[in-house]
Design a protein around this motif. Structure first.
Motif, mmCIF file in Angstrom:
data_model
loop_
_atom_site.group_PDB
_atom_site.id
_atom_site.type_symbol
_atom_site.label_atom_id
_atom_site.label_comp_id
_atom_site.label_asym_id
_atom_site.label_seq_id
_atom_site.Cartn_x
_atom_site.Cartn_y
_atom_site.Cartn_z
ATOM 1 N N LYS A 1 -5.402 -7.353 6.565
ATOM 2 C CA LYS A 1 -4.077 -7.276 7.159
ATOM 3 C C LYS A 1 -3.001 -7.176 6.086
ATOM 4 C CE LYS A 1 -1.193 -9.399 10.716
ATOM 5 N NZ LYS A 1 -1.030 -10.545 11.641
ATOM 6 N N LYS A 2 -2.086 -6.217 6.283
ATOM 7 C CA LYS A 2 -0.960 -5.962 5.390
ATOM 8 C C LYS A 2 -1.382 -5.506 3.993
ATOM 9 C CE LYS A 2 2.361 -8.944 7.748
ATOM 10 N NZ LYS A 2 3.349 -10.012 7.618
ATOM 11 N N MET A 3 -2.619 -5.018 3.864
ATOM 12 C CA MET A 3 -3.081 -4.495 2.571
ATOM 13 C C MET A 3 -2.672 -3.026 2.444
ATOM 14 S SD MET A 3 -4.411 -6.889 0.787
ATOM 15 C CE MET A 3 -3.118 -7.923 1.475
ATOM 16 N N THR A 4 -1.409 -2.835 2.136
ATOM 17 C CA THR A 4 -0.819 -1.500 2.041
ATOM 18 C C THR A 4 -1.082 -0.881 0.669
ATOM 19 O OG1 THR A 4 1.249 -2.407 1.205
ATOM 20 C CG2 THR A 4 1.032 -2.203 3.601
ATOM 21 N N GLY A 5 -0.749 0.386 0.564
ATOM 22 C CA GLY A 5 -0.860 1.048 -0.731
ATOM 23 C C GLY A 5 0.011 0.402 -1.782
ATOM 24 N N GLY A 6 1.176 -0.081 -1.358
ATOM 25 C CA GLY A 6 2.082 -0.743 -2.296
ATOM 26 C C GLY A 6 1.535 -2.046 -2.835
ATOM 27 N N ARG A 7 0.739 -2.754 -2.049
ATOM 28 C CA ARG A 7 0.185 -4.044 -2.475
ATOM 29 C C ARG A 7 -1.163 -3.885 -3.177
ATOM 30 N NH1 ARG A 7 0.147 -8.622 1.919
ATOM 31 N NH2 ARG A 7 0.136 -9.892 0.037
ATOM 32 N N VAL A 8 -1.960 -2.903 -2.753
ATOM 33 C CA VAL A 8 -3.329 -2.771 -3.255
ATOM 34 C C VAL A 8 -3.425 -1.783 -4.421
ATOM 35 C CG1 VAL A 8 -5.678 -2.079 -2.645
ATOM 36 C CG2 VAL A 8 -4.302 -3.389 -1.021
ATOM 37 N N ALA A 9 -2.895 -0.572 -4.239
ATOM 38 C CA ALA A 9 -3.090 0.494 -5.228
ATOM 39 C C ALA A 9 -2.013 0.535 -6.310
ATOM 40 C CB ALA A 9 -3.166 1.845 -4.518
#
Length: 700
Positions: A583-591
């Protein structure tokens, strides 16, 4: 009696003559029919391992079919190895014609004494024949053929050519074929750097490779080497001091992997691309030069692992149990050269190359291509877009389907500048933009991207198509390379074992997708994505970066696609079974953090790396609603916007007017200073009016 004896002698002589004639006939026949066998050695073409190198000549790996062999010419082989071999195996090598009668006689006497064959008396020439074509069984027929072939071979080849073939053919244990392979494998040295003791160890190995293997039986290998050194000293081929020095040496021996593969995903990709064109890709002894930079490859690998660990902490998963994976492709903007390519977090667990073979939805990372089309049709970064919810209907497979898309934030802004819509990745503004422009105009332009299966519906607005990270790296060069797309290039050239270039590539230009000044408008927007938008985690101090996040439904895929003034970098994370990352693992947070990690460490590696984007001719600065904005002849400022010069002139005139008014007011205040006290009663009333005017201005 005498007559009988003479008769017997005549019979014996006749039998002897017949036997001699028969043997001569057999010998002559055998001599004639062995031409093909001799040709195999004369035209010696052994399987030679292929070497894969990076752009700077650093080795990525060796590839081979069955056994690892590097080929050494006679001139490459140290004199110690030549002398050591002759001293222990065939002292009269340079004197005989392929067969040594003295050695054969000694062997025969030993065989008679033992009652069976215990010694062959073979010369180096005979050993070469045996290793190349014949079995090791000590049979008379094999020995006869060996002698015949040796005699013929000595008439066709020089002694040096025979030694060269021998030293490249024999096994040295550890699956190493040839002396050059053994030198690099056991000592990690080229032949030219071997010491006398190291040379003696190699000379002693072929006699019994397993028994004398220095990795398993180091002292035994040294003892055998010392025996060879004594033989060289006794023959006077080395001095007593050389002998003592070499005998005292205890060389370091390495356990070296056969392939020495430091970039397995790249090596696999190279083989996959070339195996149809070069059937002998693993046995032809080629040198394959890639565009990879091994130092950047290491940074990329570390970056992917950094991003993985960072994400696993957020979602609370164990690294040893997770199926979360990632990939990265790093490309040089102007040439398309692939500088680094990581196909997964752990090759040992999975050799599947996610950088080139997997196809995933890029999500919002695809939006810049839609917005670029809008800019090229006359939109400006300040053009207001409609950020309102709408329901769309379309027919698919005979059924009417309704679609009511939403923003990630579950809200809408009403009207929003194009720049802000992309900076904050507003879905509704993007979809409405495509609807306003017309789907056909978008699709027509996107087809220049050399992308297959582009959906012909509004879902293209949100990146509803399947692309590999490799392909995304290609299409992002539209922005990083000033509007001109270029195909990523992995292999630069191939050199044959004869040291001639037999295959060479050049950067493949695909399409002028847009003009440089138009591409720069997009770069300026994507810079803002990192400075203050969804890509803030990609920021790196000291360098200008542009990029876009991408997240697909239910957080299945997380992307960050961006570039610096010289390098494009694509980062992807996801699960191979297409499940949610979390949940909420967006490109901005992950990549994005992995992207930033790469550039932070790249600046340490190359502190002189270009850090600022060039501004193409034709990009102008203007103002609209008091805010600075870029524009071009194709993308003019919206109504109400003014050029920078005009704006600054207006500001100057306003400041001058204010300054003049201020002076007049000061004169009036001096003239009316005597009235100040009389007007003091009005101060409170004036303050109230000032407060009210500020409120009115804010509301407006």
């Amino acid at each position: 009696m005498i007559k009988k004896l003479n008769k017997i002698v005549k019979i014996i002589l006749l039998i002897a003559l017949l036997s001699l004639a028969l043997l001569s006939g057999i010998f002559i026949y055998a001599y004639k029919i062995t031409n093909k066998d001799v040709d195999k050695i004369i035209n010696y073409t052994p399987d030679i391992s292929t070497e894969i190198l990076d752009r700077n000549g650093n080795r990525l790996a060796y590839i081979f079919k069955k056994r690892h062999r590097l080929y050494a010419t006679y001139n490459e082989i140290p004199v110690y190895i030549i002398e050591g071999l002759i001293a222990t195996e065939d002292t009269k090598f340079f004197e005989h014609k392929g067969v040594n009668p003295d050695a054969i006689l000694r062997a025969v006497l030993k065989d008679i004494k033992a009652g069976h064959m215990v010694e062959g008396g073979s010369t180096i020439t005979q050993q070469l024949i045996k290793n190349t074509m014949l079995s090791n069984k000590k049979k008379l027929a094999r020995k006869l053929k060996e002698v015949i072939l040796a005699l013929k071979l000595e008439n066709k080849l020089t002694k040096e050519q025979i030694l060269e073939r021998y030293l490249n053919e024999i096994a040295y244990g550890n699956n190493y074929l040839g002396v050059k392979t053994a030198a690099e494998g056991y000592f990690r040295k080229p032949l030219s750097d071997l010491t006398l003791k190291e040379s003696a160890i190699l000379v002693g190995l072929p006699n019994a490779p397993s028994y004398y293997n220095p990795l398993r039986h180091y002292d035994r290998a040294l003892k055998r080497a010392d025996h060879i050194l004594r033989r060289l000293r006794n023959l006077g081929w080395i001095t007593q001091s050389e002998y003592k020095e070499a005998k005292a040496e205890r060389p370091k021996v390495y356990k070296t992997t056969l392939t020495q593969n430091v970039a397995p995903y790249i090596v696999d990709e190279v083989v996959r691309r070339l195996k149809k064109k070069f059937k002998d890709i693993k046995t032809g002894g080629y040198k394959i030069y890639t565009t990879i930079d091994l130092q950047k490859e290491k940074i990329a690998k570390d970056a992917i692992n950094y991003g993985l660990d960072n994400t696993l902490k957020m979602i609370g998963e164990d690294r040893n149990k997770t199926d979360l994976n990632g990939a990265m492709v790093v490309v040089e903007n102007k040439t398309g050269d692939i500088l680094a390519m990581v196909g997964g977090v752990d090759y040992k667990k999975s050799s599947y190359n996610r950088a080139t073979m997997t196809k995933r939805q890029p999500g919002s990372a695809f939006k810049p291509f839609v917005y670029q089309r809008a800019l090229d049709l006359g939109y400006n970064p300040a053009t207001k877009l409609t950020d309102l919810s709408r329901t769309f209907s379309y027919v698919e497979n005979g059924k009417t389907i309704t679609w009511t898309p939403q923003n990630y934030e579950k809200d809408f802004k009403g009207f929003i500048p194009l720049r802000e819509a992309l900076v904050h990745s507003r879905n509704l503004a993007t979809i409405n933009l495509v609807d306003d422009i017309g789907l056909d105009k978008i699709i027509d332009k996107l087809e220049l991207l050399d992308v297959k299966n582009i959906p012909h519906n509004l879902s293209i607005s949100l990146g509803n198509l399947a692309l590999s990270p490799y392909k995304v790296a290609q299409i992002y060069t539209v922005f990083s390379n000033g509007g001109h797309m270029i195909a990523p290039r992995l292999i630069s050239k191939i050199v044959s074992k004869q040291n001639s270039v037999i295959y060479e590539t050049k950067p493949k230009e695909i399409a002028n997708f847009t003009k440089p000044q138009q591409a720069y408008l997009m770069t300026s927007i994507l810079e803002d994505v990192i400075k203050r938008g969804t890509g803030k985690n990609a920021r790196v101090k000291g360098i200008e970066l542009a990029g876009k996040t991408g997240t697909t439904n239910n957080y299945v895929d997380a992307w960050f696609c961006g570039y610096s003034p010289t390098i494009t970098t694509i980062v992807w994370y996801g699960r191979d079974r297409y499940k949610s990352i979390g949940k909420k693992m967006t490109g901005g947070r992950v990549a994005a953090p992995a992207f930033a990690y790469f550039y932070r460490n790249l600046l340490k590696l190359e502190p002189n790396l270009k850090r600022k984007f060039d501004v193409p001719k034709g990009v102008k600065v203007g103002y609209i609603d008091g805010k600075k904005e870029l524009y071009t002849d194709i993308s003019p400022l919206p109504k109400g916007g003014v050029a920078k010069d005009e704006f600054e002139e207006n500001v100057r005139e306003t400041n001058e007017d204010n300054s003049t008014n201020s002076k007049v007011e000061n004169v009036e205040n001096i003239d009316n200073s005597e009235n100040i006290n009389s007007n003091s009663d009005n101060i409170n009333n004036s303050t109230d009016n000032s407060t009210n005017s500020e409120n009115v201005e804010v509301l407006f």
